[in-house]
Design an enzyme around this catalytic site. Structure first.
Site: not given
Ligand code: TRP
Length: 335
Positions: A117, A199, A202
């Site tokens: 991040k 993966k 969302k």
């Protein structure tokens, strides 16, 4: 009177950001619906975690309700499980502070999610982002959690949680239960439609890579038809062909059919008819969820009441652990 059987405590945290999508449903929510009588489940909307990256206030509040409504629409029963919002329980931040004093800078610096991040958003390398795993440990340890459903990306955080719990218990005695990762036996690991090697997420910026639970049928069909497939035309699972393998898993999981059966039914049929049927299966799967969602979503007072009840239960349980922690470290207990 026969005593109530003690069920293992399962804690699940979800950030109200991005859009709940079929990977969340097929990979987790659907399993929990089946397990809600076996576990003592706590479902926590982790808004404190969400603000480690900038959030639009209106969107954050709306999503918190959206997620709650979707969980219920998916079949998670609020009478059997505790639903609550993390910021309603001040004990999370309180325990996080104490755990901070038992966490080493080096440990947090090694967290791959933090490094990732910080690399992606160096302009927002804030202290909350660095401390994120400690708050997550507090979430889990506050409730004497036994099982935590976590994906691959959160395993390292759970490992740290276990280390912190053991470290603390090593000094003060058995204050915390040591949580285990919950590995769902049958949960499908759903990959992206455009990038089947990662993966499904969302929060993906590429909306063609995932299917939100609230997508319109036309959007679902468009995305499935555009999903990447591999060279060749056989409908078979094969590690060398991640695209079609993923679509077969999605199909099998959405229809509760063994993947072998899906393969044999589509033998020699080609991608296009298979994809059309997959789109139909997803539309059929999501239709009742969406209908139920629309029925309940606008009843804000009902959600507020539900969250109030969830927070009351959670607060009592959390305070019980926090009292033990305060006592252990030598704080004078509030009278
Ligand atoms: N970090 C988790 C995620 O992004 C969310 C989370 C916060 C969580 N606290 C938790 C998950 C406690 C499990 C248990 O997916």
């Amino acid at each position: 009177m026969t005593p109530k059987p003690v069920r293992p405590i399962l804690f699940s945290g979800i950030q109200p950001s991005g859009n709940l999508m079929i990977g969340n449903y097929l990979g987790a929510l659907k399993q929990w619906v089946a397990l809600q009588d076996q576990f003592d489940c706590l479902f926590c909307l982790v808004d404190l975690h969400a603000i480690t990256v900038r959030q639009d206030p209106l969107a954050l509040r709306r999503r918190t309700y959206d997620f709650l409504a979707l969980y219920i629409a998916c079949g998670i029963d609020p009478r059997k499980n505790a639903f609550f919002v993390q910021s309603h329980i001040p004990q999370h931040a309180q325990l996080a502070w104490i755990l901070n004093c038992f966490t080493y800078m080096g440990e947090l610096s090694r967290m791959t999610q933090f490094k990732e991040k910080a690399r992606k958003g160096p302009e927002n390398e804030n202290a909350g982002l660095f401390d994120y795993p400690v708050l997550m440990a507090a979430d889990i340890l506050l409730y004497q959690t036994n099982q935590v459903p976590v994906g691959e990306d959160q395993k390292q955080h759970l490992e740290l949680t276990r280390d912190l719990a053991q470290r603390f218990n090593g000094v003060y005695g058995e204050v915390f239960a040591i949580p285990e990762p919950y590995i769902p036996g049958i949960g499908a690991r759903i990959m992206g439609l455009q990038d089947p090697t990662a993966k499904m997420s969302k929060s993906d910026v590429n909306t063609y890579n995932y299917i939100p639970l609230l997508d319109e049928p036309s959007a679902i069909r468009r995305k499935v038809m555009k999903a990447v497939t591999d060279s060749g035309s056989e409908i078979v699972r094969d590690p060398a062909r991640p695209g079609i393998s993923n679509l077969i898993s999605i199909y099998a999981s959405a229809t509760d059919e063994p993947p072998e059966e899906v393969e044999s039914r589509y033998r020699g049929k080609g991608y296009a008819p298979f994809k059309r049927d997959l789109a139909d299966a997803l539309v059929a799967l999501l239709e009742p969820i969406q209908a139920r969602y629309r029925d309940i979503r606008d009843d804000a007072p009902a959600f507020d009441a539900l969250l109030r009840a969830g927070a009351e239960t959670a607060r009592v349980r959390a305070q019980r652990t926090l009292d033990r922690v305060h006592d252990a470290v030598g704080f004078v207990l509030a009278g």
